[in-house]
Design a protein around this motif. Structure first.
Motif, mmCIF file in Angstrom:
data_model
loop_
_atom_site.group_PDB
_atom_site.id
_atom_site.type_symbol
_atom_site.label_atom_id
_atom_site.label_comp_id
_atom_site.label_asym_id
_atom_site.label_seq_id
_atom_site.Cartn_x
_atom_site.Cartn_y
_atom_site.Cartn_z
ATOM 1 N N ALA A 1 0.833 -1.195 0.000
ATOM 2 C CA ALA A 1 0.000 0.000 0.000
ATOM 3 C C ALA A 1 0.876 1.257 0.000
ATOM 4 C CB ALA A 1 -0.921 0.009 1.207
ATOM 5 N N SER A 2 2.066 1.150 0.570
ATOM 6 C CA SER A 2 3.030 2.245 0.524
ATOM 7 C C SER A 2 4.312 1.681 -0.076
ATOM 8 C CB SER A 2 3.264 2.807 1.926
ATOM 9 O OG SER A 2 3.742 1.798 2.775
ATOM 10 N N PHE A 3 5.244 2.543 -0.382
ATOM 11 C CA PHE A 3 6.472 2.083 -1.032
ATOM 12 C C PHE A 3 7.270 1.154 -0.115
ATOM 13 C CE2 PHE A 3 5.687 5.760 -3.754
ATOM 14 C CZ PHE A 3 5.930 5.203 -4.995
ATOM 15 N N VAL A 4 7.792 0.087 -0.705
ATOM 16 C CA VAL A 4 8.683 -0.843 -0.007
ATOM 17 C C VAL A 4 9.935 -1.020 -0.859
ATOM 18 C CG1 VAL A 4 6.853 -2.109 1.189
ATOM 19 C CG2 VAL A 4 7.587 -2.866 -1.052
ATOM 20 N N VAL A 5 11.046 -1.307 -0.202
ATOM 21 C CA VAL A 5 12.295 -1.543 -0.918
ATOM 22 C C VAL A 5 12.311 -2.989 -1.405
ATOM 23 C CG1 VAL A 5 14.812 -1.612 -0.750
ATOM 24 C CG2 VAL A 5 13.526 0.163 0.460
ATOM 25 N N VAL A 6 12.562 -3.173 -2.699
ATOM 26 C CA VAL A 6 12.672 -4.501 -3.287
ATOM 27 C C VAL A 6 14.080 -4.612 -3.862
ATOM 28 C CG1 VAL A 6 11.783 -6.100 -5.016
ATOM 29 C CG2 VAL A 6 10.212 -4.530 -3.858
ATOM 30 N N THR A 7 14.823 -5.619 -3.419
ATOM 31 C CA THR A 7 16.185 -5.838 -3.897
ATOM 32 C C THR A 7 16.156 -6.936 -4.949
ATOM 33 O OG1 THR A 7 17.059 -5.201 -1.742
ATOM 34 C CG2 THR A 7 18.537 -6.401 -3.216
ATOM 35 N N LEU A 8 16.715 -6.620 -6.115
ATOM 36 C CA LEU A 8 16.758 -7.563 -7.234
ATOM 37 C C LEU A 8 18.209 -7.903 -7.555
ATOM 38 C CD1 LEU A 8 14.247 -5.688 -9.595
ATOM 39 C CD2 LEU A 8 13.739 -7.641 -8.141
ATOM 40 N N SER A 9 18.442 -9.149 -7.908
ATOM 41 C CA SER A 9 19.755 -9.566 -8.400
ATOM 42 C C SER A 9 19.745 -9.436 -9.910
ATOM 43 C CB SER A 9 20.021 -11.023 -8.023
ATOM 44 O OG SER A 9 19.994 -11.175 -6.626
ATOM 45 N N ILE B 1 -1.505 -3.713 -12.819
ATOM 46 C CA ILE B 1 -1.942 -2.397 -13.297
ATOM 47 C C ILE B 1 -1.924 -1.412 -12.134
ATOM 48 C CG2 ILE B 1 -3.879 -1.096 -14.239
ATOM 49 C CD1 ILE B 1 -4.645 -3.612 -15.787
ATOM 50 N N GLY B 2 -1.257 -0.281 -12.330
ATOM 51 C CA GLY B 2 -1.162 0.748 -11.307
ATOM 52 C C GLY B 2 0.055 0.627 -10.416
ATOM 53 N N CYS B 3 0.841 -0.433 -10.576
ATOM 54 C CA CYS B 3 2.050 -0.594 -9.775
ATOM 55 C C CYS B 3 3.045 0.501 -10.161
ATOM 56 C CB CYS B 3 2.667 -1.967 -10.013
ATOM 57 S SG CYS B 3 4.184 -2.249 -9.065
ATOM 58 N N GLU B 4 3.719 1.050 -9.150
ATOM 59 C CA GLU B 4 4.713 2.099 -9.387
ATOM 60 C C GLU B 4 6.071 1.627 -8.863
ATOM 61 O OE1 GLU B 4 2.546 6.298 -8.901
ATOM 62 O OE2 GLU B 4 2.329 4.986 -7.154
ATOM 63 N N VAL B 5 7.127 1.968 -9.585
ATOM 64 C CA VAL B 5 8.489 1.642 -9.166
ATOM 65 C C VAL B 5 9.391 2.857 -9.361
ATOM 66 C CG1 VAL B 5 8.346 -0.839 -9.613
ATOM 67 C CG2 VAL B 5 9.126 0.677 -11.401
ATOM 68 N N MET B 6 10.399 2.936 -8.487
ATOM 69 C CA MET B 6 11.414 3.982 -8.605
ATOM 70 C C MET B 6 12.778 3.326 -8.405
ATOM 71 S SD MET B 6 12.135 7.394 -6.308
ATOM 72 C CE MET B 6 10.711 8.290 -6.862
ATOM 73 N N LEU B 7 13.648 3.449 -9.395
ATOM 74 C CA LEU B 7 14.999 2.899 -9.310
ATOM 75 C C LEU B 7 15.819 3.752 -8.342
ATOM 76 C CD1 LEU B 7 17.166 0.943 -10.396
ATOM 77 C CD2 LEU B 7 17.637 2.646 -12.165
ATOM 78 N N ARG B 8 16.409 3.092 -7.328
ATOM 79 C CA ARG B 8 17.200 3.821 -6.335
ATOM 80 C C ARG B 8 18.680 3.438 -6.401
ATOM 81 N NH1 ARG B 8 16.779 7.892 -4.481
ATOM 82 N NH2 ARG B 8 17.283 7.463 -2.351
ATOM 83 N N ARG C 1 5.355 0.133 -5.186
ATOM 84 C CA ARG C 1 4.061 0.306 -4.526
ATOM 85 C C ARG C 1 3.001 -0.308 -5.430
ATOM 86 N NH1 ARG C 1 2.301 6.204 -2.967
ATOM 87 N NH2 ARG C 1 2.559 6.499 -5.194
ATOM 88 N N GLY C 2 2.174 -1.181 -4.870
ATOM 89 C CA GLY C 2 1.137 -1.843 -5.642
ATOM 90 C C GLY C 2 1.378 -3.332 -5.705
#
Length: 161
Positions: A75-83, A92-99, A155-156
């Motif tokens: 429901a709020s932004f969470v950090v997702v770590t990808l290899s 649909i509606g999912c938002e991502v921000m590259l950090r 988020r989403g």
């Protein structure tokens, strides 16, 4: 004669008052006898019912993970770590921000992702820009990590595989 008329009026008035009181007491708030929608009805009954349905739909969607992947809804932004090579596919509606790191758009057709920061679109294979917010507006869109460690805020509804 005047006394009889006064007495008759008093009896009729009393009978009408008793009838109105009975009707008013019989009509329960929110029933067909009293259909006025109140704020307390919306807060205590309607919204709880809607929220239960939303929670049920979210649970159904998060249960549809890709084979070998994980599924989540934030429901709020969470950090997702990808290899490197892992793909985050958003609903649909999912938002991502590259950090941290680098990633590219994964999309079977155009438009891929919507760059909410610049109001542009990002096609399949296009590199994400750090600190730009991207949205998936069509199912099957996502981001693939191209660095050893990539961190995105999400988020989403999304799956990682």
């Amino acid at each position: 004669m005047k006394k009889d008329r006064w007495l008759l009026r008093a009896v009729v008035l009393l009978a009408l008052s008793a009838g109105l009181m009975t009707t008013a007491l019989a009509a329960e708030a929110g029933s067909s006898g009293d259909p006025l929608v109140t704020l307390s009805y919306l807060n205590d009954t309607f919204f709880n019912t809607i929220m239960q349905r939303v929670d049920q739909k979210i649970a159904e969607r998060t249960g549809q993970a890709l084979p070998g992947g994980t599924s989540s809804t934030a429901a709020s932004f969470v950090v997702v770590t990808l290899s490197e090579g892992q793909t985050l596919t958003g609903g649909i509606g999912c938002e991502v921000m590259l950090r941290v790191g680098s990633a590219v758009c994964v999309s079977p057709s155009d438009p891929g992702l919507i760059d909410e920061t610049t109001a542009a679109t990002l096609a399949n294979g296009g590199a994400l820009v750090q600190n730009h917010l991207y949205m998936m507006t069509i199912e099957g869109r996502g981001v693939r990590a191209t660095a050893a460690v990539t961190k995105v805020l999400a988020r989403g509804s999304y799956t990682v595989a």
